[in-house]
Scaffold this motif. Structure first.
Motif, PDB file in Angstrom:
ATOM      1  N   GLU A  69       0.847  -1.199   0.000  1.00  0.00           N
ATOM      2  CA  GLU A  69       0.000   0.000   0.000  1.00  0.00           C
ATOM      3  C   GLU A  69       0.874   1.238   0.000  1.00  0.00           C
ATOM      4  O   GLU A  69       1.882   1.287   0.716  1.00  0.00           O
ATOM      5  N   SER A  70       0.497   2.220  -0.813  1.00  0.00           N
ATOM      6  CA  SER A  70       1.214   3.494  -0.845  1.00  0.00           C
ATOM      7  C   SER A  70       0.263   4.593  -0.387  1.00  0.00           C
ATOM      8  O   SER A  70      -0.949   4.378  -0.260  1.00  0.00           O
ATOM      9  N   PHE A  71       0.793   5.776  -0.145  1.00  0.00           N
ATOM     10  CA  PHE A  71      -0.071   6.886   0.238  1.00  0.00           C
ATOM     11  C   PHE A  71      -1.062   7.209  -0.877  1.00  0.00           C
ATOM     12  O   PHE A  71      -2.215   7.566  -0.600  1.00  0.00           O
ATOM     13  N   ARG A  72      -0.632   7.039  -2.124  1.00  0.00           N
ATOM     14  CA  ARG A  72      -1.551   7.330  -3.228  1.00  0.00           C
ATOM     15  C   ARG A  72      -2.690   6.313  -3.282  1.00  0.00           C
ATOM     16  O   ARG A  72      -3.859   6.693  -3.342  1.00  0.00           O
ATOM     17  N   HIS A 303      -7.418  -0.703   8.912  1.00  0.00           N
ATOM     18  CA  HIS A 303      -6.962  -1.041   7.564  1.00  0.00           C
ATOM     19  C   HIS A 303      -5.534  -1.595   7.608  1.00  0.00           C
ATOM     20  O   HIS A 303      -4.590  -0.891   7.966  1.00  0.00           O
ATOM     21  N   THR A 304      -5.385  -2.875   7.276  1.00  0.00           N
ATOM     22  CA  THR A 304      -4.080  -3.537   7.318  1.00  0.00           C
ATOM     23  C   THR A 304      -3.847  -4.312   6.026  1.00  0.00           C
ATOM     24  O   THR A 304      -4.299  -5.455   5.884  1.00  0.00           O
ATOM     25  N   PRO A 305      -3.167  -3.716   5.065  1.00  0.00           N
ATOM     26  CA  PRO A 305      -2.943  -4.393   3.784  1.00  0.00           C
ATOM     27  C   PRO A 305      -1.933  -5.545   3.928  1.00  0.00           C
ATOM     28  O   PRO A 305      -0.908  -5.400   4.584  1.00  0.00           O
ATOM     29  N   GLN A 306      -2.256  -6.666   3.308  1.00  0.00           N
ATOM     30  CA  GLN A 306      -1.328  -7.805   3.231  1.00  0.00           C
ATOM     31  C   GLN A 306      -1.368  -8.339   1.802  1.00  0.00           C
ATOM     32  O   GLN A 306      -2.443  -8.442   1.208  1.00  0.00           O
ATOM     33  N   ASP A 307      -0.199  -8.686   1.260  1.00  0.00           N
ATOM     34  CA  ASP A 307      -0.178  -9.207  -0.109  1.00  0.00           C
ATOM     35  C   ASP A 307      -0.652 -10.662  -0.139  1.00  0.00           C
ATOM     36  O   ASP A 307      -0.789 -11.317   0.897  1.00  0.00           O
ATOM     37  N   GLU A 308      -0.912 -11.149  -1.353  1.00  0.00           N
ATOM     38  CA  GLU A 308      -1.454 -12.501  -1.523  1.00  0.00           C
ATOM     39  C   GLU A 308      -0.532 -13.553  -0.907  1.00  0.00           C
ATOM     40  O   GLU A 308      -0.991 -14.516  -0.307  1.00  0.00           O
ATOM     41  N   SER A 320      -1.915 -11.526   9.754  1.00  0.00           N
ATOM     42  CA  SER A 320      -3.186 -10.984  10.244  1.00  0.00           C
ATOM     43  C   SER A 320      -3.505  -9.672   9.541  1.00  0.00           C
ATOM     44  O   SER A 320      -2.609  -8.958   9.115  1.00  0.00           O
ATOM     45  N   GLY A 321      -4.796  -9.379   9.468  1.00  0.00           N
ATOM     46  CA  GLY A 321      -5.203  -8.063   8.985  1.00  0.00           C
ATOM     47  C   GLY A 321      -6.074  -8.100   7.751  1.00  0.00           C
ATOM     48  O   GLY A 321      -6.069  -9.068   6.988  1.00  0.00           O
ATOM     49  N   ALA A 322      -6.847  -7.027   7.584  1.00  0.00           N
ATOM     50  CA  ALA A 322      -7.736  -6.891   6.430  1.00  0.00           C
ATOM     51  C   ALA A 322      -7.777  -5.434   6.009  1.00  0.00           C
ATOM     52  O   ALA A 322      -7.660  -4.533   6.850  1.00  0.00           O
ATOM     53  N   VAL A 323      -7.924  -5.193   4.701  1.00  0.00           N
ATOM     54  CA  VAL A 323      -8.126  -3.816   4.239  1.00  0.00           C
ATOM     55  C   VAL A 323      -9.556  -3.399   4.595  1.00  0.00           C
ATOM     56  O   VAL A 323     -10.451  -4.242   4.673  1.00  0.00           O
ATOM     57  N   GLY A 324      -9.759  -2.089   4.811  1.00  0.00           N
ATOM     58  CA  GLY A 324     -11.089  -1.679   5.243  1.00  0.00           C
ATOM     59  C   GLY A 324     -11.501  -0.270   4.888  1.00  0.00           C
ATOM     60  O   GLY A 324     -12.620   0.143   5.182  1.00  0.00           O
ATOM     61  N   LEU A 325     -10.631   0.496   4.223  1.00  0.00           N
ATOM     62  CA  LEU A 325     -10.974   1.892   3.932  1.00  0.00           C
ATOM     63  C   LEU A 325     -12.238   2.014   3.081  1.00  0.00           C
ATOM     64  O   LEU A 325     -13.101   2.843   3.353  1.00  0.00           O
ATOM     65  N   GLU A 326     -12.337   1.167   2.043  1.00  0.00           N
ATOM     66  CA  GLU A 326     -13.482   1.266   1.135  1.00  0.00           C
ATOM     67  C   GLU A 326     -14.708   0.494   1.609  1.00  0.00           C
ATOM     68  O   GLU A 326     -15.817   0.772   1.167  1.00  0.00           O
ATOM     69  N   HIS A 390      -9.519   0.116  -4.612  1.00  0.00           N
ATOM     70  CA  HIS A 390      -8.386   0.968  -4.987  1.00  0.00           C
ATOM     71  C   HIS A 390      -7.100   0.574  -4.272  1.00  0.00           C
ATOM     72  O   HIS A 390      -6.005   0.917  -4.725  1.00  0.00           O
ATOM     73  N   SER A 391      -7.219  -0.097  -3.123  1.00  0.00           N
ATOM     74  CA  SER A 391      -6.023  -0.520  -2.384  1.00  0.00           C
ATOM     75  C   SER A 391      -5.177  -1.458  -3.238  1.00  0.00           C
ATOM     76  O   SER A 391      -5.708  -2.259  -4.012  1.00  0.00           O
ATOM     77  N   LYS A 392      -3.854  -1.394  -3.058  1.00  0.00           N
ATOM     78  CA  LYS A 392      -2.973  -2.323  -3.772  1.00  0.00           C
ATOM     79  C   LYS A 392      -3.218  -3.752  -3.303  1.00  0.00           C
ATOM     80  O   LYS A 392      -3.180  -4.692  -4.098  1.00  0.00           O
ATOM     81  N   SER A 393      -3.427  -3.924  -2.001  1.00  0.00           N
ATOM     82  CA  SER A 393      -3.723  -5.248  -1.451  1.00  0.00           C
ATOM     83  C   SER A 393      -5.234  -5.453  -1.449  1.00  0.00           C
ATOM     84  O   SER A 393      -5.998  -4.514  -1.233  1.00  0.00           O
ATOM     85  N   LYS A 394      -5.666  -6.666  -1.676  1.00  0.00           N
ATOM     86  CA  LYS A 394      -7.101  -6.953  -1.850  1.00  0.00           C
ATOM     87  C   LYS A 394      -7.643  -7.864  -0.744  1.00  0.00           C
ATOM     88  O   LYS A 394      -8.643  -8.545  -0.937  1.00  0.00           O
ATOM     89  N   ASN A 395      -6.976  -7.880   0.408  1.00  0.00           N
ATOM     90  CA  ASN A 395      -7.342  -8.834   1.462  1.00  0.00           C
ATOM     91  C   ASN A 395      -8.532  -8.346   2.298  1.00  0.00           C
ATOM     92  O   ASN A 395      -8.408  -7.916   3.426  1.00  0.00           O
TER      93      ASN A 395
END
Length: 424
Positions: A69-72, A303-308, A320-326, A390-395
């Motif tokens: 995940e980046s700031f953008r 919001h905790t991005p993790q790659d596949e 551990s963790g899941a994306v959650g902003l959207e 939009h997040s780079k990670s899709k978890n």
């Protein structure tokens, strides 16, 4: 100047939900009213207009892990989710524990994110729990709070010193109430389900024990304290007692612990592995009630991005963790559609309370407040597709879920950063 007309104004400060209009001038709310608008503007078609979400505890993986995940990418995800202020965690590589690293992330955020970003700094150097950071220098450099994230400081003397120093500077300390000895290596919450699945588990008492310790230290030092996540009914009496006794204490809960329970792990689905682990349905209902009553102050995405690669592992070994902003807003709408609370109460926890706790002027619809707003349809149906995030990670644990609640437009300082232009 901009006029938003025919909107359901959700005001968490007054606790009202009324049809009206809102005028923006020079980036702030200039005027609001009920009934017919004084002129032509952007017609909101009776959809909800609320203060933008202030999300405490967002992980952005700069520096060190930009591929996650980046700031953008996080900023775009936040805008699409109605989050106008991200309060970011310091658990980066390296940790945000010096003014230099803080300055780097502040600059990157300003360059790349369409929404506001405030950074938290580590409480101890390297988040190792051995030596406190230069709290004064980091405060001067603009950090908004101090936390070691999910790394609990085991040394009580170190923690009490850091709290004492933070108190002398009126700095906010954010902690993660989990007894590290009991929770080490745990993947799920203890109980019949954990036993059936054969997974290492942690008792809910680990949260209660850690919170009891922290409350004693808060009483001793007088520090301003926020618990990042309270997730078990066992911990609520300690929180209530602290507030009744006049301690400067607030608490949050993640949207995942309000809308999911331990059974969602089902077939060892690692997208449902979060920290703390998902709890029982009784605990989930207790958290919902605590938010509705105001005992728990803040709802966050955590919001905790993790790659596949870090998720496609056996459940015990997966990150551990899941994306959650959207997904924060549509997931939160589950609480509304279940009749658990009204929209102004929900927005008090999503926007007003976190802004107040951090000393930010946002989270309100009053005249003079920043025009950080979200326009949304609480009833719009959607089936979530994680690959459209939009997040780079899709978890996300909500992949494929049927949800209600769609962000139509997001404004930061009066500028539209998401949504189609609907000027009438």
């Amino acid at each position: 100047m901009m006029l938003l007309t025919n909107a359901r104004l959700i005001d968490p400060e007054t606790g009202t939900d009324t049809l009206g209009w809102l005028r923006i001038k020079d980036g702030v709310i200039a005027e609001t009213g009920t009934g017919a608008a004084p002129g032509q503007g952007m017609d909101c078609h009776s959809k909800c207009l609320a203060p933008g979400i202030v999300d405490i505890g967002v992980k952005i993986c700069e520096p060190g892990e930009r591929h996650k995940e980046s700031f953008r990418s996080a900023g775009l995800a936040a805008a699409a989710g109605g989050v106008t202020t991200m309060v970011t965690r310091p658990d980066t590589l390296p940790a945000i524990d010096t003014p230099e690293v803080l300055e780097f992330v502040t600059r990157r955020a300003r360059e790349a994110s369409p929404v506001r970003v405030h950074s938290m700094a580590a409480l101890t150097k390297g988040r190792d729990g051995r030596e406190m950071v230069e709290i004064g220098f980091l405060r001067d450099a603009g950090t908004i709070a101090f936390t070691d994230g999910d790394r609990v400081t085991e040394n009580t003397k170190v923690l009490s010193r850091a709290m004492t120093y933070a108190q002398s500077l009126d700095a906010l300390v954010i902690a993660h109430p989990q007894d590290p000895g009991l929770s080490k290596g745990a993947a799920v919450t203890s109980g019949k389900f954990a036993s059936l699945k054969g997974l290492p588990a942690v008792t809910p008492m680990a949260e209660r024990m850690a919170l009891d310790r922290d409350m004693a230290l808060v009483e001793m030092t007088g520090v301003r304290y926020h618990a990042d996540q309270i997730t078990t009914a066992r911990a609520l009496p300690a929180l209530e007692r602290a507030k009744t006794n006049g301690l400067d204490v607030t608490a949050g809960v993640s949207i995942h612990h309000l809308t999911l329970n331990e059974f969602d792990v089902a077939d060892y689905r690692t997208f449902f592995k979060v920290k703390p682990p998902l709890r029982s349905e009784d605990d989930r209902l207790a958290m919902v009630q605590a938010v509705a009553s105001g005992l728990i102050d803040v709802i966050c995405s955590m919001h905790t991005p993790q790659d596949e690669e870090s998720k496609r592992l056996p459940f015990e070994e997966a990150a551990s963790g899941a994306v959650g902003l959207e997904t924060l807003l549509p997931a939160a709408m589950r609480l509304i559609h279940a009749g658990a609370m009204e929209l102004p109460t929900l927005w008090r926890a999503l926007s007003l309370n976190p802004a107040r706790r951090l000393g930010l002027p946002s989270g309100r619809l009053s005249v003079g407040a920043p025009a950080d707003l979200v326009l949304f349809d609480p009833d719009a149906p959607l089936v979530l597709d994680r690959f459209k995030l939009h997040s780079k990670s899709k978890n996300t644990p909500f992949d494929g879920a049927r949800m209600q609640g769609k962000v139509l437009a997001t404004f930061v300082g009066g500028t539209q950063v998401y949504g189609a232009h609907q000027n009438a």
